[in-house]
Enzyme design. Structure first.
Site, PDB file in Angstrom:
ATOM      1  N   GLY A  40       0.821  -1.210   0.000  1.00  0.00           N
ATOM      2  CA  GLY A  40       0.000   0.000   0.000  1.00  0.00           C
ATOM      3  C   GLY A  40       0.852   1.256   0.000  1.00  0.00           C
TER       4      GLY A  40
ATOM      5  CG  ASP B 133      -0.676  -5.724   0.402  1.00  0.00           C
ATOM      6  OD1 ASP B 133      -1.783  -5.985  -0.100  1.00  0.00           O
ATOM      7  OD2 ASP B 133      -0.349  -4.585   0.779  1.00  0.00           O
TER       8      ASP B 133
ATOM      9  CB  THR C 215      -6.528  -1.309  -1.507  1.00  0.00           C
ATOM     10  OG1 THR C 215      -5.836  -1.515  -0.275  1.00  0.00           O
ATOM     11  CG2 THR C 215      -8.018  -1.540  -1.302  1.00  0.00           C
TER      12      THR C 215
ATOM     13  CG  ASP D 268      -7.062 -12.515   3.243  1.00  0.00           C
ATOM     14  OD1 ASP D 268      -7.026 -11.839   4.297  1.00  0.00           O
ATOM     15  OD2 ASP D 268      -8.099 -12.686   2.582  1.00  0.00           O
TER      16      ASP D 268
ATOM     17  CB  SER E 154      -6.892  -1.307   6.870  1.00  0.00           C
ATOM     18  OG  SER E 154      -8.250  -0.873   6.840  1.00  0.00           O
TER      19      SER E 154
ATOM     20  NE  ARG F 242       2.995 -18.076  16.520  1.00  0.00           N
ATOM     21  CZ  ARG F 242       1.910 -17.811  15.800  1.00  0.00           C
ATOM     22  NH1 ARG F 242       0.709 -17.963  16.342  1.00  0.00           N
ATOM     23  NH2 ARG F 242       2.016 -17.403  14.548  1.00  0.00           N
TER      24      ARG F 242
ATOM     25  CE1 TYR G 157      -9.651   2.545   7.356  1.00  0.00           C
ATOM     26  CE2 TYR G 157     -10.269   4.787   7.944  1.00  0.00           C
ATOM     27  CZ  TYR G 157      -9.289   3.850   7.671  1.00  0.00           C
ATOM     28  OH  TYR G 157      -7.961   4.210   7.708  1.00  0.00           O
TER      29      TYR G 157
ATOM     30  CB  THR H 153      -0.506  10.561   5.279  1.00  0.00           C
ATOM     31  OG1 THR H 153      -0.666  10.640   6.695  1.00  0.00           O
ATOM     32  CG2 THR H 153       0.969  10.509   4.947  1.00  0.00           C
TER      33      THR H 153
ATOM     34  NE  ARG I   5      -6.770   8.009   0.688  1.00  0.00           N
ATOM     35  CZ  ARG I   5      -5.984   7.195   1.389  1.00  0.00           C
ATOM     36  NH1 ARG I   5      -5.902   7.330   2.700  1.00  0.00           N
ATOM     37  NH2 ARG I   5      -5.287   6.250   0.784  1.00  0.00           N
TER      38      ARG I   5
END
Length: 328
Positions: A17, A38, A42, A63, A82, A113, A152, A182, A193
């Site tokens: 991402g 990843d 997205t 995943d 996310s 762990r 979200y 950002t 965005r």
């Protein structure tokens, strides 16, 4: 060889991402071994293509909402997996909720762990459409859990609660970054965005779309500043949520005009109805970050926007014309 064995390993989720890929670069530059994961829902392989020859970097397509089999020795975890823009999480609401809940718990178990320190990427969206301005970490927010943005907002709020519970009941070493708007290179031009939307529109010579009357405000932080803030928070001893962002607030109509001026075009601005639950104001109070981390943004909006505009200008016309992300 000894130097290689002494290197710490950081696991970065959401590595392909926008933020995740810049974190991979930064930690490699700081002499860490990086394991990036990843599922490309997205993220983009292109964001990591420059790292394929780096022997300190390993990538796995995973995943994290499924049962994770990661047996490597991990020192630090940065949990950034996310969907992060409304255009994404309105199309994939269940995936957004699962990665904040099931995915987060899977990653917390790996941290436990390994006795690894974990930093989770939370968001200014936990404050919803804030009734307090600017937003301090103690503010509990004004969020509609069943509104369109609720998937979200609540995924991130639950993620904070779950991570804090692991800290309280298991003694896990945690950090919580509440990240405000950002921007920078590797943002998707079609992610909905303000910055990629405006820059894509001027580069396609279209009218700029402003929602509402444009009086709503945002506070934009350049990617280089944000990455340093995240790194400093990870290396601090602070286990409560901390705002990271740039308090330099601007209305979206003024911002649209700045982008038009930057492009040197004469694009028109058109107005569309304000989306439901769209925050009217957004500005971080970064007093804690300044006092505890000795951090504040140093890249001016003018300089950051110029760098970002040059990135979008380098994209092909085909990439610029991609209007929205389609999910399988």
């Amino acid at each position: 060889l000894n130097n290689y064995l002494m290197k710490k390993t950081v696991l970065i989720t959401g590595a392909a991402g926008f933020l995740g890929s810049h974190l991979c670069d930064y930690f490699l530059s700081k002499n860490y071994k990086v394991l990036g994961i990843d599922n490309f829902i997205t993220g983009s392989p292109k964001n990591l293509s420059h790292l394929t020859a780096n022997s300190d970097f390993e990538f796995r397509e995973v995943d994290i909402t499924h049962d994770l089999k990661i047996h490597d020795s991990i020192d630090y975890i940065l949990h950034f997996a996310s969907p992060a823009s409304p255009i994404d999480y309105l199309q994939i609401p269940l995936e957004t909720l699962r990665v904040g809940s099931l995915g987060t718990e899977n990653i917390l178990k790996i941290a436990l762990r390994n006795k690894a320190r974990i930093l989770i990427a939370s968001t200014s969206e936990v404050y919803g459409d804030p009734l307090e301005h600017p937003q301090k970490e103690e503010y509990c927010g004004n969020v509609d859990p069943v509104g369109p943005r609720g998937v979200y907002d609540e995924a991130k709020r639950f993620q904070e609660a779950l991570t804090t519970a692991y800290h309280t009941y298991h003694g896990l070493d945690i950090r919580i970054a509440r990240i405000f708007n950002t921007y920078g290179s590797r943002m998707r031009v079609n992610d909905g965005r303000a910055i990629p939307a405006f820059m894509g529109q001027v580069l396609r010579n279209e009218s700029l779309t402003v929602f509402g009357d444009g009086s709503q405000t945002r506070s934009f932080c350049y990617i280089d500043d944000m990455i340093v803030g995240i790194y400093k928070l990870l290396n601090s001893n602070y286990t409560k949520p901390m705002n990271l962002g740039n308090p330099d607030e601007i209305s979206l109509i003024d911002f649209a005009n700045e982008i038009v001026a930057l492009a040197g075009n004469n694009n028109k601005i058109i107005y569309k109805p304000l989306p439901i639950n769209d925050p009217v104001k957004r500005k971080p109070d970064i007093t804690k970050a300044m006092n505890i981390l000795n951090w504040k943004p140093i890249v001016s909006r003018k300089k950051g926007l110029k760098k970002t505009f040059n990135y979008f200008r380098s994209l092909s016309l085909e990439e610029l014309k991609k209007k929205e992300h389609k999910f399988a």
